[in-house]
Design a protein around this motif. Structure first.
Motif, PDB file in Angstrom:
ATOM      1  N   ASN A  38       0.819  -1.214   0.000  1.00 54.21           N
ATOM      2  CA  ASN A  38       0.000   0.000   0.000  1.00 54.21           C
ATOM      3  C   ASN A  38       0.852   1.263   0.000  1.00 54.21           C
ATOM      4  O   ASN A  38       0.461   2.285  -0.574  1.00 54.21           O
ATOM      5  CB  ASN A  38      -0.957  -0.008   1.192  1.00 54.21           C
ATOM      6  CG  ASN A  38      -2.147  -0.916   0.955  1.00 54.21           C
ATOM      7  OD1 ASN A  38      -2.587  -1.110  -0.177  1.00 54.21           O
ATOM      8  ND2 ASN A  38      -2.679  -1.488   2.024  1.00 54.21           N
ATOM      9  N   LEU A  39       2.012   1.210   0.637  1.00 53.26           N
ATOM     10  CA  LEU A  39       2.924   2.350   0.547  1.00 53.26           C
ATOM     11  C   LEU A  39       3.346   2.579  -0.899  1.00 53.26           C
ATOM     12  O   LEU A  39       3.410   3.713  -1.372  1.00 53.26           O
ATOM     13  CB  LEU A  39       4.156   2.127   1.430  1.00 53.26           C
ATOM     14  CG  LEU A  39       3.942   2.263   2.931  1.00 53.26           C
ATOM     15  CD1 LEU A  39       5.225   1.926   3.691  1.00 53.26           C
ATOM     16  CD2 LEU A  39       3.481   3.674   3.304  1.00 53.26           C
ATOM     17  N   TYR A  40       3.618   1.494  -1.615  1.00 52.12           N
ATOM     18  CA  TYR A  40       3.968   1.639  -3.027  1.00 52.12           C
ATOM     19  C   TYR A  40       2.800   2.232  -3.809  1.00 52.12           C
ATOM     20  O   TYR A  40       2.985   3.094  -4.675  1.00 52.12           O
ATOM     21  CB  TYR A  40       4.361   0.284  -3.627  1.00 52.12           C
ATOM     22  CG  TYR A  40       4.700   0.393  -5.087  1.00 52.12           C
ATOM     23  CD1 TYR A  40       5.922   0.912  -5.495  1.00 52.12           C
ATOM     24  CD2 TYR A  40       3.783   0.012  -6.062  1.00 52.12           C
ATOM     25  CE1 TYR A  40       6.229   1.046  -6.842  1.00 52.12           C
ATOM     26  CE2 TYR A  40       4.081   0.141  -7.403  1.00 52.12           C
ATOM     27  CZ  TYR A  40       5.299   0.665  -7.788  1.00 52.12           C
ATOM     28  OH  TYR A  40       5.583   0.815  -9.124  1.00 52.12           O
ATOM     29  N   GLU A 140      -2.214   1.695 -14.794  1.00 50.04           N
ATOM     30  CA  GLU A 140      -2.158   0.372 -14.192  1.00 50.04           C
ATOM     31  C   GLU A 140      -2.501  -0.716 -15.215  1.00 50.04           C
ATOM     32  O   GLU A 140      -1.860  -1.769 -15.268  1.00 50.04           O
ATOM     33  CB  GLU A 140      -3.110   0.296 -13.004  1.00 50.04           C
ATOM     34  CG  GLU A 140      -2.683   1.166 -11.830  1.00 50.04           C
ATOM     35  CD  GLU A 140      -3.722   1.225 -10.736  1.00 50.04           C
ATOM     36  OE1 GLU A 140      -3.404   0.805  -9.612  1.00 50.04           O
ATOM     37  OE2 GLU A 140      -4.856   1.670 -11.001  1.00 50.04           O
ATOM     38  N   LEU A 141      -3.509  -0.456 -16.031  1.00 41.94           N
ATOM     39  CA  LEU A 141      -3.893  -1.437 -17.039  1.00 41.94           C
ATOM     40  C   LEU A 141      -2.780  -1.662 -18.055  1.00 41.94           C
ATOM     41  O   LEU A 141      -2.598  -2.781 -18.543  1.00 41.94           O
ATOM     42  CB  LEU A 141      -5.175  -0.995 -17.758  1.00 41.94           C
ATOM     43  CG  LEU A 141      -6.468  -1.109 -16.948  1.00 41.94           C
ATOM     44  CD1 LEU A 141      -7.639  -0.574 -17.758  1.00 41.94           C
ATOM     45  CD2 LEU A 141      -6.729  -2.551 -16.529  1.00 41.94           C
ATOM     46  N   GLY A 254       5.189  -4.317 -10.494  1.00 42.57           N
ATOM     47  CA  GLY A 254       4.305  -4.488  -9.346  1.00 42.57           C
ATOM     48  C   GLY A 254       2.952  -5.076  -9.665  1.00 42.57           C
ATOM     49  O   GLY A 254       2.290  -5.613  -8.774  1.00 42.57           O
ATOM     50  N   TYR A 255       2.509  -5.004 -10.918  1.00 40.38           N
ATOM     51  CA  TYR A 255       1.136  -5.404 -11.268  1.00 40.38           C
ATOM     52  C   TYR A 255       1.110  -6.785 -11.911  1.00 40.38           C
ATOM     53  O   TYR A 255       1.857  -7.068 -12.841  1.00 40.38           O
ATOM     54  CB  TYR A 255       0.504  -4.358 -12.187  1.00 40.38           C
ATOM     55  CG  TYR A 255       0.114  -3.128 -11.421  1.00 40.38           C
ATOM     56  CD1 TYR A 255      -1.160  -2.987 -10.878  1.00 40.38           C
ATOM     57  CD2 TYR A 255       1.031  -2.119 -11.186  1.00 40.38           C
ATOM     58  CE1 TYR A 255      -1.510  -1.880 -10.134  1.00 40.38           C
ATOM     59  CE2 TYR A 255       0.703  -0.993 -10.441  1.00 40.38           C
ATOM     60  CZ  TYR A 255      -0.574  -0.886  -9.912  1.00 40.38           C
ATOM     61  OH  TYR A 255      -0.914   0.211  -9.165  1.00 40.38           O
ATOM     62  N   GLY A 332      -4.196  -7.357  -8.993  1.00 37.35           N
ATOM     63  CA  GLY A 332      -3.478  -6.123  -9.301  1.00 37.35           C
ATOM     64  C   GLY A 332      -2.100  -6.154  -8.674  1.00 37.35           C
ATOM     65  O   GLY A 332      -1.254  -6.951  -9.052  1.00 37.35           O
ATOM     66  N   LEU A 333      -1.880  -5.300  -7.672  1.00 39.51           N
ATOM     67  CA  LEU A 333      -0.599  -5.330  -6.962  1.00 39.51           C
ATOM     68  C   LEU A 333      -0.412  -6.626  -6.193  1.00 39.51           C
ATOM     69  O   LEU A 333       0.715  -7.001  -5.863  1.00 39.51           O
ATOM     70  CB  LEU A 333      -0.509  -4.133  -6.006  1.00 39.51           C
ATOM     71  CG  LEU A 333      -0.267  -2.772  -6.667  1.00 39.51           C
ATOM     72  CD1 LEU A 333      -0.400  -1.646  -5.656  1.00 39.51           C
ATOM     73  CD2 LEU A 333       1.102  -2.725  -7.330  1.00 39.51           C
ATOM     74  N   GLN A 334      -1.503  -7.301  -5.893  1.00 38.93           N
ATOM     75  CA  GLN A 334      -1.455  -8.632  -5.304  1.00 38.93           C
ATOM     76  C   GLN A 334      -2.348  -9.555  -6.116  1.00 38.93           C
ATOM     77  O   GLN A 334      -3.273  -9.096  -6.804  1.00 38.93           O
ATOM     78  CB  GLN A 334      -1.894  -8.592  -3.832  1.00 38.93           C
ATOM     79  CG  GLN A 334      -0.898  -7.844  -2.946  1.00 38.93           C
ATOM     80  CD  GLN A 334      -1.466  -7.492  -1.588  1.00 38.93           C
ATOM     81  OE1 GLN A 334      -2.620  -7.089  -1.467  1.00 38.93           O
ATOM     82  NE2 GLN A 334      -0.651  -7.620  -0.545  1.00 38.93           N
ATOM     83  N   ILE A 335      -2.056 -10.839  -6.055  1.00 41.49           N
ATOM     84  CA  ILE A 335      -2.844 -11.806  -6.815  1.00 41.49           C
ATOM     85  C   ILE A 335      -4.266 -11.909  -6.289  1.00 41.49           C
ATOM     86  O   ILE A 335      -5.228 -11.984  -7.050  1.00 41.49           O
ATOM     87  CB  ILE A 335      -2.169 -13.198  -6.761  1.00 41.49           C
ATOM     88  CG1 ILE A 335      -0.824 -13.179  -7.492  1.00 41.49           C
ATOM     89  CG2 ILE A 335      -3.088 -14.262  -7.345  1.00 41.49           C
ATOM     90  CD1 ILE A 335      -0.903 -13.170  -8.995  1.00 41.49           C
ATOM     91  N   ASP A 336      -4.409 -11.898  -4.964  1.00 42.67           N
ATOM     92  CA  ASP A 336      -5.708 -12.168  -4.329  1.00 42.67           C
ATOM     93  C   ASP A 336      -6.324 -10.901  -3.764  1.00 42.67           C
ATOM     94  O   ASP A 336      -6.390 -10.703  -2.553  1.00 42.67           O
ATOM     95  CB  ASP A 336      -5.543 -13.221  -3.236  1.00 42.67           C
ATOM     96  CG  ASP A 336      -4.484 -12.839  -2.211  1.00 42.67           C
ATOM     97  OD1 ASP A 336      -3.635 -11.982  -2.509  1.00 42.67           O
ATOM     98  OD2 ASP A 336      -4.518 -13.380  -1.082  1.00 42.67           O
TER      99      ASP A 336
END
Length: 398
Positions: A38-40, A140-141, A254-255, A332-336
């Motif tokens: 979340n900091l990122y 992001e996309l 990251g994505y 996104g930044l995480q898988i789940d």
């Protein structure tokens, strides 16, 4: 060094977070963000620090280590050095209630925090953060599209060259990792689920893909040993007629995208397995067609599950008593990430949300068949980022 997150992105995220917090808790005064992911998201750099977001006034990113790297990587407007929480607290008006990532913060961390930030209560900020992270920007996309391109190329074109008779699961996965990195994968796969370790994903030959694991997914894997149930078995080797199950993540800057491909090595699968696999592909396509703004994940889940035959539900989305209660998940930044295609998620989808859809079914004596791809929510249904190959790709290299 990769490109920095644009300042316009950071400003938009902060504005949307404040709006989400106003909806979730109109009386909020201060949010404190500490998790590196979340900091990122909010600052564009992943350091040891503390981001303080007041309802009124500018947000400050207090960095313990490395301040030099934070300033080199981030376009965030206010980055300050911090020896300890004492420095940040001295410059902050601390309200009675502070909102934090309660899904992440440990009791010991909270004790250290409250020693210098004398709040009387802590409330969650997790929901507001998850809600804004769920809707992806064009920036992001673009990263997820590149991850999807790499994912598709590696799993649909390059994996067959790694599948050689007699290779172990561990050796195969160890060969897959550098190949992904060579093509542009950022080298790690991140999960939000507490205490989850994962190198790439789950890889299994034949019945190994049905083996029980603690991971909240339909597939399985023997793993290296009881202490490291990851990567794959050194003992389970690829044999003629094996189903090969490869469920791995891929990321850029990251994505992530998430994709599962299945292969059949030098043989044919039983008709039951082929038919079940084809049904899973049809279910994926059915779900993808419903990924439109306005429909809820719960409605999608109910529509699909209520339409399946009772017989098909046996070993669907898991083997035996290990069935999971979802059909897909945000990513996104995480898988789940949230939301999940499951009961209880009633908030309607929004355009540019992203989901990994993974209908799968275990077949006794064969393994886990099915499919997984990553999609973007659009007014016309889900747009796939990771390819359209239906799986069960025949491969034969002795």
């Amino acid at each position: 060094m990769q490109g920095r997150v644009p300042q316009s992105e950071l400003l938009s995220r902060m504005t949307r977070f404040r709006t989400a917090m106003d909806r979730a808790d109109p009386a909020w005064k201060l949010a404190a963000v500490v998790s590196k992911v979340n900091l990122y998201y909010f600052t564009g750099t992943m350091q040891d620090g503390l981001l303080l977001i007041p309802r009124d006034g500018g947000a400050v990113f207090w960095v313990r280590k490395s301040l030099e790297r934070a300033r080199a990587e981030s376009r965030f407007g206010d980055i300050r050095p911090m020896g300890s929480f004492r420095d940040a607290a001295a410059a902050t008006s601390v309200p009675a209630t502070v909102h934090m990532e309660t899904e992440v913060v440990t009791l010991a961390f909270l004790d250290r925090f409250k020693k210098h930030f004398p709040c009387t209560s802590v409330r969650p900020a997790d929901g507001a953060i998850a809600a804004i992270r769920a809707v992806k920007s064009a920036y992001e996309l673009s990263l997820m599209e590149e991850a999807g391109r790499i994912h598709r190329h590696v799993l649909e074109r390059r994996v067959p060259e790694l599948l050689v008779g007699g290779i172990s699961e561990a050796a195969f996965t160890s060969s897959l990792y550098p190949l992904l990195v060579e093509e542009g994968h950022h080298g790690t796969v991140r999960f939000g689920m507490f205490d989850t370790e994962m190198l790439l994903g789950q890889v299994g030959f034949g019945e190994s893909s049905l083996y029980p694991t603690c991971f909240d997914g339909p597939g399985g894997s023997y793993g290296m040993c009881a202490a490291v149930p990851l990567l794959g078995s050194r003992e389970r080797t690829l044999q003629k007629g094996d189903l090969v199950f490869v469920d791995v993540g891929c990321g850029v800057d990251g994505y992530h995208t998430d994709k599962t491909m299945t292969y059949v090595y030098c043989g044919e699968l039983p008709e039951e397995a082929v038919a079940a696999h084809a049904a899973c592909v049809e279910i994926q396509d059915q779900i993808a067609a419903m990924l439109r703004p306005g429909i809820s994940p719960a409605e999608i889940y109910a529509t699909v599950m209520d339409g399946l035959d009772t017989a098909f539900l046996e070993n669907f989305m898991g083997y035996g008593g290990r069935r999971v209660k979802f059909l897909g998940h945000s990513i996104g930044l995480q898988i789940d990430e949230l939301p999940v295609i499951a009961r209880g998620f009633a908030e309607p989808l929004q355009e540019n949300m992203t989901f990994a859809l993974e209908p799968k079914k275990g077949i006794p004596g064969v393994g886990m068949v099915g499919i997984e791809n990553t999609f973007v929510v659009t007014p016309h249904g889900g747009r796939c980022l990771t390819g359209t190959h239906p799986g069960l790709m025949p491969v034969c290299r002795d």
